[in-house]
Design a protein around this motif. Sequence first.
Motif, short mmCIF file in Angstrom:
data_model
loop_
_atom_site.label_atom_id
_atom_site.label_comp_id
_atom_site.label_asym_id
_atom_site.label_seq_id
_atom_site.Cartn_x
_atom_site.Cartn_y
_atom_site.Cartn_z
N ALA A 15 0.81 -1.21 0.00
CA ALA A 15 0.00 0.00 0.00
C ALA A 15 0.84 1.27 0.00
O ALA A 15 0.41 2.30 -0.49
CB ALA A 15 -0.94 0.00 1.20
N LEU A 16 2.04 1.20 0.56
CA LEU A 16 2.78 2.43 0.84
C LEU A 16 4.14 2.51 0.17
O LEU A 16 4.97 3.29 0.60
CB LEU A 16 2.95 2.56 2.36
CG LEU A 16 1.67 2.59 3.18
CD1 LEU A 16 2.00 2.71 4.66
CD2 LEU A 16 0.77 3.76 2.75
N ARG A 17 4.39 1.73 -0.88
CA ARG A 17 5.70 1.81 -1.51
C ARG A 17 5.58 2.35 -2.92
O ARG A 17 5.62 1.62 -3.91
CB ARG A 17 6.37 0.43 -1.54
CG ARG A 17 6.62 -0.17 -0.16
CD ARG A 17 7.45 0.74 0.72
NE ARG A 17 8.75 1.01 0.18
CZ ARG A 17 9.57 1.93 0.64
NH1 ARG A 17 9.19 2.72 1.64
NH2 ARG A 17 10.75 2.11 0.10
N PRO A 18 5.41 3.64 -3.09
CA PRO A 18 5.33 4.22 -4.43
C PRO A 18 6.58 3.88 -5.24
O PRO A 18 7.69 3.87 -4.72
CB PRO A 18 5.25 5.74 -4.16
CG PRO A 18 4.78 5.84 -2.74
CD PRO A 18 5.33 4.65 -2.04
N MET A 74 7.58 -11.78 -4.06
CA MET A 74 8.64 -11.37 -4.98
C MET A 74 8.09 -10.75 -6.27
O MET A 74 8.86 -10.34 -7.13
CB MET A 74 9.52 -12.57 -5.32
CG MET A 74 10.15 -13.23 -4.10
SD MET A 74 11.06 -12.09 -3.03
CE MET A 74 12.33 -11.49 -4.13
N GLY A 75 6.78 -10.69 -6.42
CA GLY A 75 6.21 -10.02 -7.58
C GLY A 75 6.26 -10.85 -8.85
O GLY A 75 6.65 -12.03 -8.85
N ALA A 76 5.89 -10.21 -9.96
CA ALA A 76 5.70 -10.91 -11.23
C ALA A 76 6.97 -11.50 -11.81
O ALA A 76 6.92 -12.50 -12.53
CB ALA A 76 5.06 -9.96 -12.25
N PHE A 136 7.01 -4.81 -9.91
CA PHE A 136 6.03 -3.82 -9.47
C PHE A 136 4.66 -4.18 -10.05
O PHE A 136 4.56 -4.96 -11.00
CB PHE A 136 6.45 -2.42 -9.93
CG PHE A 136 6.78 -2.32 -11.39
CD1 PHE A 136 5.79 -2.03 -12.33
CD2 PHE A 136 8.07 -2.50 -11.84
CE1 PHE A 136 6.08 -1.94 -13.67
CE2 PHE A 136 8.38 -2.42 -13.20
CZ PHE A 136 7.38 -2.15 -14.11
N PRO A 137 3.60 -3.64 -9.47
CA PRO A 137 2.25 -3.95 -9.94
C PRO A 137 2.07 -3.61 -11.42
O PRO A 137 2.54 -2.59 -11.91
CB PRO A 137 1.35 -3.07 -9.07
CG PRO A 137 2.16 -2.81 -7.84
CD PRO A 137 3.59 -2.74 -8.30
N GLY A 138 1.39 -4.51 -12.14
CA GLY A 138 1.13 -4.30 -13.55
C GLY A 138 2.21 -4.80 -14.47
O GLY A 138 2.04 -4.81 -15.69
N GLY A 149 1.79 -7.65 -6.66
CA GLY A 149 2.20 -6.35 -6.15
C GLY A 149 3.70 -6.14 -6.23
O GLY A 149 4.42 -6.79 -7.00
N PHE A 150 4.19 -5.23 -5.40
CA PHE A 150 5.62 -4.95 -5.35
C PHE A 150 6.39 -6.15 -4.81
O PHE A 150 5.91 -6.87 -3.93
CB PHE A 150 5.89 -3.76 -4.42
CG PHE A 150 5.40 -2.44 -4.94
CD1 PHE A 150 6.03 -1.81 -5.99
CD2 PHE A 150 4.30 -1.82 -4.35
CE1 PHE A 150 5.58 -0.59 -6.46
CE2 PHE A 150 3.84 -0.60 -4.81
CZ PHE A 150 4.48 0.02 -5.88
N SER A 151 7.59 -6.33 -5.31
CA SER A 151 8.51 -7.29 -4.71
C SER A 151 9.05 -6.70 -3.41
O SER A 151 9.34 -5.50 -3.34
CB SER A 151 9.68 -7.59 -5.65
OG SER A 151 10.73 -8.23 -4.97
#
Length: 507
Positions: free
Chosen positions: A7-10, A408-410, A459-461, A478-480
């Motif tokens: 939620a908080l890692r731009p 770890m993300g995508a 990262f997301p997407g 989401g983010f790794s």
Amino acid sequence: MKPVRRALRPLFLLLFSASSLTPAFAQHTPPGFRARDPGPRPNPKSAIPNPVPNLNANEIALFTESLLRVSELEGTCDTCVQQPQGVLPLDPDPSNPFSPKKLVNSAGMGPVFNADQCFTCHSQPAIGGSAQRKNAAFEVAGRMGANNTVPSFEERNGAFREVRFKFGKNGARDGGVHSLFTLAGRSDVPAACRVQQPDFDREMQERNLAFRIPLQLFGLGLIESIQDSTIRENMRADRDEKRSLGIEGRPNINPNTGTISRFGWKAQNASLTVFAGEAYNVEMGISNDLFPIARNEDPECNKAYEPFDVPRTDAVSYNNPLKIMPAWLMFTEFMRFVDAPQPAPMTASASRGKQLFKEVGCAFCHTPSMQTPGTANPSGQWDEVGAHTVALRGQTVNLYSDLLVHHMGATLADNIVQGNAGPDEFRTTPLWGLGQRIYFLHDGRTSDLMTAIQDHFSFPGFDGGDNPAKDRDSAKYGFSEANGTVSRFNRLPEVDKQSILEFLRAL
């Protein structure tokens, strides 16, 4: 509630944050210099691994016997073996000094399997290691006249890959291992055996495959001896600093006992015994006390007892203490008693890299060491704690892992769920022994440490990049949790990156 890290890692913060950087990060980089993986260190002169120091005479005997057992070349039945059992190998191979690679001298294989010898997968840089440079699948596929086709995802000069299917035909999650090879065509099964290999090409076109390569087995007895409380205490340590980098991490819990599972790519196995029994059943098709049913019961192909590998009850074996234990359990003893990887002497640059490794945040997940409880010489009955094996008590375990699973993300997701570990979660792989590994990441996609580091970022997407298991779900992750650390690493001068790479290759 979603974890704070998601939620908080731009993304811009992860890419450009310079917080906590020390002056050591600001060294001038020579013009044109680019950090590069120095490559694996040379293999040891002997392929025979060392036992844990200070084992007693009985434990040494068990370790030596375990080497003989787990080097056996498996066939289907005792009467089908090509080499008499109980005698020294007829054609010892310098690269496998315990048992011949060409003559079958053991039995119990079921109709489907991935390999027919433990060291087929665990041989780099020595017996008990990880995948060797030359893919053994091309040797196993045609053993004894078998008519297997080597799947297209196996490369001759690539890691030996095990494959899992993500989903079944009905759309429900699968996640299980689908064996590469069958016994069809071999001279040690009836001619009527016609069991077929899965249609791997179709599943690959549908992006339904997830790959795994062998993990090193060194030092696992030490890892098994670490208490859950130690793992949890380490998880709670430096919590604020970890969260500032987006690091969470959690244990994969055994649902029956509530204890922490710690073996396998997703920490899916709670003990070495389960790890060993499963390996015999899944990888070599040999049923046993823990997994008594064959993975395929084709009546024309399955000619082994179920369970096959049980404690020996014949008179000769029963009166020999080393032979009473079945091969799968001796595999447990091998993993328990084989020594941990030993690091190489560090250069000044590698020593600097060790410090930088900590400063950029790598050590928050790749914890340098944990302790096993107990003492070699307890002063009384109330001090008899820790491992039953004295040599495993009170040891510093330099594993470089927190034994937790992390998102770890995508880029790394394989869309496989095992226990509490979700489709993009993996256990922090222990880094000891990394200096002599050839292939990295769970699917062996690269031999380059720099690529392995960069693939920790996601990262997301994102569509998954070079991930061979990327699919329609990749953009949902989401983010790794490694993003903040990878970003810090990428901001380093090239000479500092090189120091970290040299440190890793010294492990």
